[in-house]
Design a protein around this motif. Structure first.
Motif, PDB file in Angstrom:
ATOM      1  N   ARG A  41     -19.608  37.711 -12.497  1.00 23.46           N
ATOM      2  CA  ARG A  41     -20.948  37.672 -11.896  1.00 23.46           C
ATOM      3  C   ARG A  41     -20.887  37.120 -10.465  1.00 23.46           C
ATOM      4  NH1 ARG A  41     -24.411  39.124 -15.773  1.00 23.46           N
ATOM      5  NH2 ARG A  41     -23.823  38.627 -17.916  1.00 23.46           N
ATOM      6  N   LEU A  42     -20.079  36.058 -10.269  1.00 29.16           N
ATOM      7  CA  LEU A  42     -19.966  35.504  -8.915  1.00 29.16           C
ATOM      8  C   LEU A  42     -19.232  36.471  -7.991  1.00 29.16           C
ATOM      9  CD1 LEU A  42     -19.237  31.709  -9.514  1.00 29.16           C
ATOM     10  CD2 LEU A  42     -21.266  32.737  -8.523  1.00 29.16           C
ATOM     11  N   ARG A  77     -12.406  23.465 -13.455  1.00 32.30           N
ATOM     12  CA  ARG A  77     -13.070  24.380 -12.517  1.00 32.30           C
ATOM     13  C   ARG A  77     -12.169  24.955 -11.435  1.00 32.30           C
ATOM     14  NH1 ARG A  77     -18.625  21.483 -10.979  1.00 32.30           N
ATOM     15  NH2 ARG A  77     -18.772  23.276  -9.601  1.00 32.30           N
ATOM     16  N   GLN A 107     -13.614  34.766 -16.829  1.00 31.74           N
ATOM     17  CA  GLN A 107     -14.817  34.485 -17.616  1.00 31.74           C
ATOM     18  C   GLN A 107     -15.980  35.351 -17.088  1.00 31.74           C
ATOM     19  OE1 GLN A 107     -14.461  32.084 -20.146  1.00 31.74           O
ATOM     20  NE2 GLN A 107     -12.326  32.267 -19.484  1.00 31.74           N
ATOM     21  N   ASP A 108     -17.008  35.492 -17.891  1.00 34.63           N
ATOM     22  CA  ASP A 108     -18.182  36.264 -17.457  1.00 34.63           C
ATOM     23  C   ASP A 108     -18.687  35.749 -16.102  1.00 34.63           C
ATOM     24  OD1 ASP A 108     -17.841  37.075 -20.069  1.00 34.63           O
ATOM     25  OD2 ASP A 108     -19.970  36.959 -20.593  1.00 34.63           O
ATOM     26  N   ARG A 109     -18.712  34.435 -15.968  1.00 30.31           N
ATOM     27  CA  ARG A 109     -19.200  33.784 -14.752  1.00 30.31           C
ATOM     28  C   ARG A 109     -18.405  34.246 -13.525  1.00 30.31           C
ATOM     29  NH1 ARG A 109     -15.847  30.811 -11.177  1.00 30.31           N
ATOM     30  NH2 ARG A 109     -17.026  29.108 -10.269  1.00 30.31           N
ATOM     31  N   ASP A 110     -17.116  34.439 -13.670  1.00 27.87           N
ATOM     32  CA  ASP A 110     -16.282  34.867 -12.533  1.00 27.87           C
ATOM     33  C   ASP A 110     -16.730  36.237 -12.037  1.00 27.87           C
ATOM     34  OD1 ASP A 110     -14.746  32.573 -12.940  1.00 27.87           O
ATOM     35  OD2 ASP A 110     -13.349  33.622 -14.275  1.00 27.87           O
TER      36      ASP A 110
END
Ligand code: PXP
Length: 243
Positions: A58-59, A22, A53-56
């Motif tokens: 979005r955040l 992480r 990543q997709d998560r990055d």
């Protein structure tokens, strides 16, 4: 016009993905860089998701307060992702799975019809669009034709010429970027530049009239390992402001 700095946080994600854990988190890096004075945050969501990543994204969309510039290849999967996440702007880049980093500009002239549709969809979703191109007349004209709002000139060749100490080549690249900035602005396109810029070579590019923003990643992240992100950003801003 004072030139702005946007940080590319892919390189923080590259370190994280070396361990698939992480940390370090590109989202944290972006926040510190913003506090240190950058005007924008850029991240490249590659098709193989090797770093960001997709998560990055979005955040980052929820936390970046300056401007989020999402770099993507012009594919239908990325188009869907971008319209869903709604970054402030999208920069279209070419992508080759084997490359270590982006190797050259997008050949907009060769793919004009497809790109025009792609860009129209992004713009109709209120996302500004930039194309990462070589500083060449044909590409600037094509960028205008396909409806881009911005161009980002590839400074990669300039950076390599600087490393090789090839004065003639350095001069040629600076002239090309200077001339193409004039042409792009004549067409109403706004101009960014980036790739391979570092603490030794950025001043000459920052001094070109008409360039609004420089996109820098590797050199700032590399220096931040030793001096911290805040200092690394401030040292780069200082060079840009003095250019
Ligand atoms: N602009 C584009 C289109 C890029 O692909 C990259 C590399 O991720 C950059 C700017 C930043 O380049 P660098 O990491 O060499 O500063």
């Amino acid at each position: 016009m004072s030139v702005k700095l946007a940080i590319n946080v892919d390189h923080i994600a590259t370190i994280r993905e070396a361990r698939k854990i992480r940390e370090p988190d590109p989202v944290t890096a972006a926040l510190i860089a913003e506090l240190a004075g950058v005007n924008g945050v850029t991240a490249h969501l590659r098709e193989d998701k090797r770093h960001i990543q997709d998560r990055d994204i979005r955040l980052l969309r929820g936390t970046v307060t300056t401007k989020l510039n999402l770099k993507i290849a012009p594919t239908s999967e990325m188009l869907q992702f971008a319209t869903n996440v709604q970054p402030d702007m999208v920069t279209l880049v070419p992508e080759n799975r084997q490359e270590i980093t982006t190797e050259g500009g997008l050949n907009v002239a060769a793919k004009a019809a497809d790109l025009a549709k792609f860009i129209m969809t992004l713009k109709s979703n209120d996302i500004a669009v930039s194309v990462f191109i070589e500083p060449e007349t044909e590409q600037v004209k094509a960028a205008k034709k396909v409806g881009a709002d911005f161009v980002e000139f590839n400074t990669g060749k300039y950076a390599v010429a600087c490393d090789l100490g090839s004065i003639q080549e350095v001069d040629r690249e600076i002239s090309a970027i200077t001339d193409m900035t004039v042409l792009a602005r004549k067409y109403g396109l706004r101009v960014f530049a980036g790739h391979g810029l570092n603490y030794r070579n950025i001043s000459a590019i920052a001094a070109i009239d008409g360039i609004e923003e420089l996109n820098v990643g590797h050199s700032i992240v590399g220096r931040s390992v030793f001096v911290g992100m805040e200092k690394a950003v401030k040292e780069m801003l200082d060079l840009i402001n003095k250019a």
